[in-house]
Design a protein around this motif. Structure first.
Motif, PDB file in Angstrom:
ATOM      1  N   ARG A 257      -5.995   1.562  -7.722  1.00 27.90           N
ATOM      2  CA  ARG A 257      -5.859   2.811  -6.967  1.00 27.90           C
ATOM      3  C   ARG A 257      -5.239   2.533  -5.597  1.00 27.90           C
ATOM      4  O   ARG A 257      -4.308   3.226  -5.165  1.00 27.90           O
ATOM      5  CB  ARG A 257      -7.252   3.440  -6.804  1.00 27.90           C
ATOM      6  N   ALA A 258      -5.731   1.495  -4.914  1.00 30.85           N
ATOM      7  CA  ALA A 258      -5.221   1.170  -3.577  1.00 30.85           C
ATOM      8  C   ALA A 258      -3.745   0.784  -3.655  1.00 30.85           C
ATOM      9  O   ALA A 258      -2.937   1.158  -2.787  1.00 30.85           O
ATOM     10  CB  ALA A 258      -6.036   0.034  -2.972  1.00 30.85           C
ATOM     11  N   ARG A 259      -3.386   0.052  -4.713  1.00 32.24           N
ATOM     12  CA  ARG A 259      -2.002  -0.394  -4.884  1.00 32.24           C
ATOM     13  C   ARG A 259      -1.080   0.809  -5.077  1.00 32.24           C
ATOM     14  O   ARG A 259      -0.004   0.899  -4.464  1.00 32.24           O
ATOM     15  CB  ARG A 259      -1.930  -1.327  -6.091  1.00 32.24           C
TER      16      ARG A 259
ATOM     17  N   ARG B  21      -0.650   2.675  -1.846  1.00 30.22           N
ATOM     18  CA  ARG B  21       0.207   1.933  -0.927  1.00 30.22           C
ATOM     19  C   ARG B  21       1.674   2.071  -1.332  1.00 30.22           C
ATOM     20  O   ARG B  21       2.561   2.283  -0.493  1.00 30.22           O
ATOM     21  CB  ARG B  21      -0.208   0.453  -0.935  1.00 30.22           C
ATOM     22  N   GLU B  22       1.889   2.002  -2.631  1.00 30.90           N
ATOM     23  CA  GLU B  22       3.256   2.122  -3.144  1.00 30.90           C
ATOM     24  C   GLU B  22       3.829   3.498  -2.798  1.00 30.90           C
ATOM     25  O   GLU B  22       4.989   3.620  -2.388  1.00 30.90           O
ATOM     26  CB  GLU B  22       3.245   1.907  -4.657  1.00 30.90           C
ATOM     27  N   ALA B  23       3.007   4.516  -2.942  1.00 28.60           N
ATOM     28  CA  ALA B  23       3.475   5.879  -2.638  1.00 28.60           C
ATOM     29  C   ALA B  23       3.855   5.995  -1.158  1.00 28.60           C
ATOM     30  O   ALA B  23       4.899   6.558  -0.807  1.00 28.60           O
ATOM     31  CB  ALA B  23       2.374   6.886  -2.984  1.00 28.60           C
TER      32      ALA B  23
ATOM     33  N   THR C 183       7.105   4.028  -0.508  1.00 26.20           N
ATOM     34  CA  THR C 183       8.260   4.724  -1.091  1.00 26.20           C
ATOM     35  C   THR C 183       8.685   5.877  -0.182  1.00 26.20           C
ATOM     36  O   THR C 183       9.866   6.070   0.103  1.00 26.20           O
ATOM     37  CB  THR C 183       7.902   5.240  -2.506  1.00 26.20           C
ATOM     38  N   ARG C 184       7.685   6.602   0.314  1.00 28.46           N
ATOM     39  CA  ARG C 184       7.983   7.708   1.250  1.00 28.46           C
ATOM     40  C   ARG C 184       8.696   7.173   2.485  1.00 28.46           C
ATOM     41  O   ARG C 184       9.648   7.753   2.975  1.00 28.46           O
ATOM     42  CB  ARG C 184       6.687   8.404   1.669  1.00 28.46           C
ATOM     43  N   ARG C 185       8.228   6.039   2.976  1.00 27.48           N
ATOM     44  CA  ARG C 185       8.849   5.438   4.170  1.00 27.48           C
ATOM     45  C   ARG C 185      10.301   5.081   3.904  1.00 27.48           C
ATOM     46  O   ARG C 185      11.169   5.348   4.720  1.00 27.48           O
ATOM     47  CB  ARG C 185       8.119   4.161   4.563  1.00 27.48           C
TER      48      ARG C 185
END
Ligand SMILES: [Fe+2]
Length: 277
Positions: free
Chosen positions: A258-260, A263-265, A268-270
């Motif tokens: 879940r944390a991964r 973090r990925e989301a 990706t937004r950044r």
């Protein structure tokens, strides 16, 4: 064991919260074992025991407490505290967004295990003197907390070791509602360091090798100044408690996944936010 029935006083909490506790804030200093029953609710709200048959466990805990590396924090009251948390931590969106064991478990597993083992001693007198609450508490943990984040068959999830900390008046927060925390006290050549509860007008000596049980979210409490009587004097308190936020934890593997994903989301937004012109 003496039973005291006391009516809880309504204090102007503003006069107490975050003020340092003093030995003369309450009119009674209790040194013997007691149960404190709240006059209105009829419930046992505190229990103080001085076991004589658990020397080996207390000594093992004292030894672990002397070896742990502590962290210094400043409370909002400005008091410096030296402490270390143990057991399990809930998610923290800023520092570590998944439920996990505390860092002490990794950095000093031997002493972490010794402190965790003290949970059985903490549970022993809770179960003996307040069976009903103990079982309710234990069942809540069994139902709500996944196996990865439980002390073996005990109601607690987490705790803190305090090293020589006088504490200003406060209420605890973050625990399950209406259950007890257990505080094991270890002292060597110390004067003071009493637990003061002005709403009940009592101070408890919390002697060496004693255990104090109460719901620290419902009772205002503070620790009076600690006097070191010799240069090598020490005072530790180990508090075992149960964090409500641990109910949100999934098994470790799912927590990490879940944390991964989260973090990925974010990353990706950044990346999408970067505009190269
Ligand atoms: Fe507290």
């Amino acid at each position: 064991m003496q039973t005291l029935v006391i009516k809880k006083k309504k204090l102007n909490l503003k006069e107490f919260v975050q003020r340092r506790a003093n030995e003369n804030d309450c009119s009674t200093l209790l040194k013997d074992e007691f149960k404190l029953v709240d006059e209105e609710s009829g419930k046992i709200v505190c229990l103080y025991v001085k076991p004589t048959e658990d020397e080996a466990s207390f000594n093992s805990l004292f030894d672990a407490c002397t070896k742990i590396k502590y962290e210094e924090n400043f409370r909002t009251s400005g008091l410096k505290t030296t402490s270390r948390i143990f057991g399990y931590n809930p998610r923290n969106a800023i520092r570590k967004d998944f439920c996990a064991a505390t860092s002490l478990a990794n950095q000093d597993p031997i002493n972490h295990n010794k402190i965790m083992s003290g949970g059985a001693l903490a549970a022993k007198y809770y179960a003996l003197y307040n069976k009903e609450l103990y079982e309710e508490h234990l069942n809540t943990t069994k139902e709500k907390v996944v196996k990865d984040f439980k002390f073996n068959e005990l109601p607690f999830t987490s705790g803190i070791v305090n090293d020589n900390n006088p504490l200003s008046y406060h209420f605890d927060s973050g625990n399950y509602k209406e259950v007890w925390s257990a505080m094991i006290v270890l002292k060597k050549n110390i004067g003071g360091g009493y637990l003061s509860m002005p709403e009940y007008d009592v101070t408890c000596e919390v002697a060496n090798h004693s255990i104090f049980y109460f719901d620290g979210q419902n009772i205002l409490h503070g620790v009076t100044p600690i006097k070191k009587l010799t240069p090598d004097a020490r005072r530790f308190s180990i508090v075992y408690y149960s964090l409500r936020a641990m109910w949100n934890c999934e098994p470790l593997r799912d927590e990490i996944a879940r944390a991964r994903m989260r973090r990925e989301a974010v990353e990706t937004r950044r990346l999408k936010g970067i505009k190269v012109t």
